[in-house]
Write an enzyme that holds these catalytic residues in place. Sequence first.
Site, PDB file in Angstrom:
ATOM      1  N   GLU D  60      18.558  45.450 -49.658  1.00 56.62           N
ATOM      2  CA  GLU D  60      17.895  44.382 -48.923  1.00 56.62           C
ATOM      3  C   GLU D  60      17.977  44.590 -47.411  1.00 56.62           C
ATOM      4  OE1 GLU D  60      19.512  43.847 -51.711  1.00 56.62           O
ATOM      5  OE2 GLU D  60      17.937  42.956 -52.930  1.00 56.62           O
ATOM      6  N   HIS D 127      19.657  32.912 -59.217  1.00 57.83           N
ATOM      7  CA  HIS D 127      18.210  33.138 -59.305  1.00 57.83           C
ATOM      8  C   HIS D 127      17.442  31.830 -59.153  1.00 57.83           C
ATOM      9  CE1 HIS D 127      19.708  36.864 -61.158  1.00 57.83           C
ATOM     10  NE2 HIS D 127      18.538  37.403 -60.899  1.00 57.83           N
TER      11      HIS D 127
END
Lengths: 364, 364, 327, 327
Positions: D60, D127
Site C-alpha cells: 500500500e 473489511h
Amino acid sequence: MSEAERANLLLQIYYYMRLTRAMEDRTRTLFLQGRIVGGVYTAQGHEATTVGAAMTLRDGDCIVPQHRDLGMHLVRGVSPRAVMCQWLARGNAPTLGRDGQLHIGDMHHGVVPMISMLGESLPVACGVALVMKMRRRSTIVLATCGDGATSTGAFHEALNFAAVQRLPVVFVIENNGYAYSTPTSKQFAIEQLSQRALAYGMPGESVDGNDVLAVMEVVGRAVDHARSGQGPALVECRTFRVRGHSEADKADYVPSALREEWLARDPIRRFEEYLTAQGLLTAESRREIESRVRAVVDDAVAFAEASPLPDPATVGDYVFAPDGPIAIVGEPGATDPRYVNALDTRTGRPFCTMSQVEEAVTRL
Amino acid sequence: MSEAERANLLLQIYYYMRLTRAMEDRTRTLFLQGRIVGGVYTAQGHEATTVGAAMTLRDGDCIVPQHRDLGMHLVRGVSPRAVMCQWLARGNAPTLGRDGQLHIGDMHHGVVPMISMLGESLPVACGVALVMKMRRRSTIVLATCGDGATSTGAFHEALNFAAVQRLPVVFVIENNGYAYSTPTSKQFAIEQLSQRALAYGMPGESVDGNDVLAVMEVVGRAVDHARSGQGPALVECRTFRVRGHSEADKADYVPSALREEWLARDPIRRFEEYLTAQGLLTAESRREIESRVRAVVDDAVAFAEASPLPDPATVGDYVFAPDGPIAIVGEPGATDPRYVNALDTRTGRPFCTMSQVEEAVTRL
Amino acid sequence: MTAVTYLEAISQAIREEMRRDESVFLLGEDVGTYGGAFKVSAGFLEEFGPERVIDTPMSETAIIGSAVGAALMGMRPIAEMQYIDFITCGFDQIVNMACKMYWRSGIPLPLVIRGPTGGGTHGGPFHSASPEAWFFHTPGIKVVMPATTYDAKGLLKAAIRDNNPVLYLEHKLLYRLPELREELPAEDYIVPLGKAIIRRYGRHMTILTYGAMVHQCLRAAEQLAAEDGLAVEVVDLRSLTPLDRETIKESVKRTNKVLIVHEDTLTGGVGAELAALLAEELFDYLDGPIMRVAAPDAPYPYAPSLEMAYLPGVERIVAVARQLAAY
Amino acid sequence: MTAVTYLEAISQAIREEMRRDESVFLLGEDVGTYGGAFKVSAGFLEEFGPERVIDTPMSETAIIGSAVGAALMGMRPIAEMQYIDFITCGFDQIVNMACKMYWRSGIPLPLVIRGPTGGGTHGGPFHSASPEAWFFHTPGIKVVMPATTYDAKGLLKAAIRDNNPVLYLEHKLLYRLPELREELPAEDYIVPLGKAIIRRYGRHMTILTYGAMVHQCLRAAEQLAAEDGLAVEVVDLRSLTPLDRETIKESVKRTNKVLIVHEDTLTGGVGAELAALLAEELFDYLDGPIMRVAAPDAPYPYAPSLEMAYLPGVERIVAVARQLAAY
Ligand SMILES: Cc1ncc(C[n+]2csc(CCOP(=O)(O)OP(=O)(O)O)c2C)c(N)n1
Ligand SMILES: Cc1ncc(C[n+]2csc(CCOP(=O)(O)OP(=O)(O)O)c2C)c(N)n1
Ligand SMILES: [Mg+2]
Ligand SMILES: [Mg+2]
C-alpha cells in the site's frame, strides 16, 4: 571528452564540492548565531557522494534527495539563494516559510521535495520513474536515502516495486555509519548495504563514498543501467557523518578514533590532492574558485536576509490547489502559464528553487 | 527414535494433513450452503507446508500463523470445535463472534491471533521472540506469510529487526504462486524468495512445500538454528494455491496446465504413496484414520451448530481489558486465575482455542 | 527534595516503573546509548542494560509491532516514537493490531506508546504533530496528555500499569519549562486515567482544554478576571480516552457557557466531540453557543511568524471568551 | 439506455476519464488481470493495457507513494485500495506526503485514492472500515462519499479532475443494490465536490447524513411521515471535505432541529464536527439538542447478529427522531 573538457569538468566538480561545504559552513554559523531556528542537518564528508552522484545525471533526469543532499541540489541547479531563504524561513523561500531545511523541490527541474519521514520518498521516486517509463523517455530518477532509512518498510516496498516494474531509478544509499546515534551494527546484520539488491533482483554495488571519481563511475554505471531500460540499480556509498546528527548534537557516542580516521579521508582534500597532482588545480585557480564560492554564499545569505518574512495573515492559506489544467511535466509546453503546475500558483511566480534567475552569480 | 516411534510420528503427520483437508472441505460445504458468511480461505495443497512446519515445534514454542495455516493450528492443538465455532461466528468462538476465519489465538498455547493486514503479524512475532530471548528461554517463534505478504513494509522491518536482535524466530514464506490474482512474476523479480535472507544476514533455504518430510527437514534446520541462539532464519516453502483465493473466486486467471501440474503433486497423495510404499499405511489404517478424521470434523461442526449466537446486547463490550495483575506468559503460575491474562476475562472462562477440553476426540 | 521538570517527571516515571516491575521495558530509536532524542532515558541503558533499553533500527512498524508481541506475552513495553509525528509510519499496527486485540481475542495488551507532541518549538510540519484526534476516534486505545509535571509522572505510571494500549502524548514545549518545575511526592503515586481536573474554578464560563493549552487558558482566565471581572473555570481533561464526561458536564451545568481550546486543528478535532456531547446532553443548560479556539485547518508551519499565528494564544482565547461572555 | 448499478457507475467514471485524458491511470492490487476484487475495472486491462492498469505487489505504501510521484509529474493516478481498510498501511504517504505537498511546495497533486468502504456485508473488523474521520480531520485531502449511482459517477469524475488528493469512499453494500440502479445521462457530467444535496424536504427536523446511511435515513423519514406526520428533511452531505456548510446551515435554520446519522463510530466521528459547527454558529436557531445516531465505540464485528446491532438502522433513527421531535 577532450583533455580541456575533462579538466573543466573536474574543476566544476571541485567547485560544487567546495560550494556545498561552504554553504553548510555558513548555515552552521547562522544556526549558532540563532538566526536559523529548528534543526539544522549538514553533511561534511558527504560531498563526494552527493556531488559525484548528481554529476552523472542529464537534463530531464530527476533527483529525490534527502536531508544531507545539498550537494545534489546545487549540482542540479537549485539556487543557493533559495536554499538560504529556506534556512532563514523567508516568505519567498520555496516553501514560503511553511517548511524548513532542504524540504524543497520543483518538478520542472527534476527535484522532488522530501518530507521528514525518511524512506517515504522512495515510493514517490518510483512514481516519477513510472511516468518516465510510460512516456517512453530516456530519463531516470536518482533517489537517495541514509543507512537508517534502509530499515523502513517504505524502502523495501519501493525497491521491490521498482524491480518488478523495471523502473528507471537508481537508489543511492548514503551509508554514513550512523542513524542519529545508532551505529550500523544496531541497524542491520549484513556487511554491505548493496547486498540488499540481491533481495530484489537488481544490480548492487558498494563504493568508497569519499572518492568522488569512484562515486561517479559506480553511480554512472547504475544510471546507464537504468537509462538503458534494464530497470533499477542500487549503489551504497560508504562515507561517514563526521559531525553530529544535527548541529545541536555533539555526537560524543562516536568513537573519536573512528571520527579521526574518516576526517583524514576528507573527500574534498582528497580530490584537491588528486587535482593538484594532476596539475589541474593551481594555487591560483584554487583562490579563484574560493572567491567565487564565497561570492555565491555571501550573495545567497545577503539575498535571504534582505528577503521578507512570511505574512502571518496567510497562515491558513494554500491548503488546496486551484482548479485548472495540469501539464505532464517534461512534455513540450508544460511550463505554459495556463497550467496549474506551470507556475507556483501560491504566488503566481515561477517555482523558485532554480538558479536561472540568478545565473550570473551562481553558475560556472 | 525407534522404528515404531517413527512410524507413529509419520502416521500422526498424515492424520493432521488429512484432518486439515477434511476440515477445509467441510468448511467449504458450509460456505456453499450459506451457513458461513463472509470470506472463506482454504489451503488445499498447503498441508505439507503447514503441518510439516508445525511438526518441528516443541512445547513453549509459538506460532504466528496466517489465513491458510489451519494445519499449523491443528498440529499445535487448536480445537477443531473452536475453529468451527469461529467459522460459524458463534458466541463461544475464540473471538466471541467478533472476528471470523482463523483470526484466533491464545498465548498460553503459543498462538498469536492474526489480522487481515497481511505482513503485519511479522513484527509481532519479533516481539514474542524478544521476550523469549529476554527470559533466556530455548523456545522459538515460527511466523508465516504468503508470497504476497513479502512485498509489505512490515515484512522487511520484521526480518531486519529480528536479524539485528538475533531473535529466535523462523520466518516461513508459503509461496503458493499467487497473491489473489497476482502471479509472483508481478510481485518480485527474483527466482526464490529465500534470496531475501541475503538482505538481512540470516540463513535462507527454499524447499518443495508439497513434500512434508522435506519441509520438516528444512524448517527443522531453521528451527534448530533459531533455538541455538544464532538468530532468525528464513524458509521458502514452494507450493501452489490449487483453488481460488477465497471460495468465492473461480481463479480462471490461473493457467489450467499449471493448476493441473500442481494438482498432480498433491502433498497428501504423495505422502500416502510414500507411507504405503514404506508399508506404514495399510488400507485398514487408512480407513481407521479416515473415520477418526470424520468423527472429529462431524463433532466440531455439530458442536458449533449447537452453540449459541453472540448476544447482540454485548455489541459495545470488551473494548478495554480490566485492571489487575498480568502474568508473563510461560512462567510458572502464569495461568493462575488472579492474572488478567490467565483466563479470558471477557467470559471468565479459559481461552477456548485449545483442545485439552476435548482431548478424547481430537488428539491422536 | 528538589523541583523537577516535566521531562524529569517522565523520566522518573519510567525509571521507577522499570525498577518496580521487571516486565516494563523501553524500545525505540536512540533510546539507549543516546538516552533518547530529548534525553528522557538518559542513564537508563547503564542501569537496566541493553535488553530492557533497546535501540532499534528506524522502523516504526517493527517498534510498535514488537511492543504488541511483547505485550501479548504479558510484558509492559513502552515504545518511544522519536517525535510523535512518526507514529503515522506504524499506524496500522496501532489501529488494527493493537486496538482490536483484547476485543477480538481476550488477550490484554499492556502497552504504552509515547513521544514528543505539539508545537511552539519551530519543528515545522513534521515535528509538531498533535495526533490525538485520530486515536481519540479509534476504539481500543486510551489517550492521555499531561499538562503539568505532577500529572506527567502520575499519568505515565498509570498508563504503564494499565492493561490496554495507551497513547501517552508528552508536550515537548513543556519538557524543560522552568515555570513547570515542581516538587513531586517522594512516595509512589499515580494519576488515574479518565479523570479530568478543574485547574481553576469560576462561575461565568467553562474552558475545556488539555495539554500545553491548559497554561494558555489559565493565563487567559487570569486576564479575564483582572480586566473583565470574569470568573472562568478551566478544566484540564488530562485523559481524552476515557473521557471524563462527568466532570465536564458538572462544570458546564454550573457555568452554562463553554469555550473549547486545543492546539490541534479545528475541524474534526477533539473539541468537536466535546461540543457535540454538550449540545446533545446539556442543551438545556447552555446559555450561549459553544465556541472553539484551535489551530486553522492547515498543516503546521515552520517560520516563527507563521507558527505564532497558527497556535492558539492568550490573545485569541481572551477575545473569544469575551464574545461568549457578552452573549 | 439501461439502468446501471452504483458499481457500474464507478467503473464508467474511471473508463470515461481514462479515455478522455491520457494522464489518468489506475494502479492497485489485482486491478488488471482480475479487474479488481469487486470487478470495478473489469475489461480495463484489455482496453488500456498494462501501463495504465497496473497490477501492483501487496504494498500500500508503494501504491500510494507511486501515485504521489506520478501526480507530481502531472499525471492523474487513481490508487485503489482493495478494501479501504488497508489504507492504514499507507497512512503516512497520505497524511504527510500527499496532504502537505501543495501547501509546502506549490506543486499540485491530482490524485484519487479510492476503495470499498463500510459494512453490512459480513466483512468483520478488517473489511468494513469507515475511515473518513481520520482524513476529514487532516488538512489537505478532500473526502467524498457517494450515496447514489448518479453521484457515484459524477463525484468520481470530479475527483479525478480535481487538482488535489481526493479520498473517494465507495460503499460496498451499495455496489450492486438493485434499488440503486439508475439511468445515467448519456453526456458527460460531474457532481461538484463540496456540494451537499437535500434528498427530501421537510420542516420539522433536519437529518444530516452521508454514504449508505442516506438510504436508512430516507426510509426512516418516510416512516416518520406516515406514522407520526413528521416532515423530516434529509441532507446527503456527499462531500465531507470541502464541507457544504451553507446547505447544512440553511436547512437547520428552517427546521431548527438536527439529527446526525453516520455508520462510523460515534466518538470523534464526522458527526461531532457537524454538531460543533451548529452549536457554535446556529445556537439561536436550535429548538432542541443536537442528537446523533452512529455505531458504538467498538471495532466492527463479524457475526451477523452483532453486525445488525452495530449498524445504525431505521428503527434506531426513527426512535431518536421521535425523541427529538417531542422535545
Ligand atoms: C520514519 C522516520 N522515523 C524516525 C525519524 C527520526 N530521525 C531523523 S533522522 C534519523 C536518522 C536517520 O539516519 P540515516 O537514514 O542514516 O540518515 P543520516 O541522518 O545518517 O544521513 C532519525 C531516526 C525520521 N526522520 N523518520
Ligand atoms: C496489507 C494488505 N493489503 C491487501 C490485502 C488484501 N489481500 C487479501 S489476501 C491478498 C493476497 C495475499 O497473498 P499471499 O500473501 O501470497 O497469501 P495467499 O493468499 O496466497 O496465501 C490480498 C492482496 C491484505 N489482506 N493485506
Ligand atoms: Mg546515516
Ligand atoms: Mg500467495
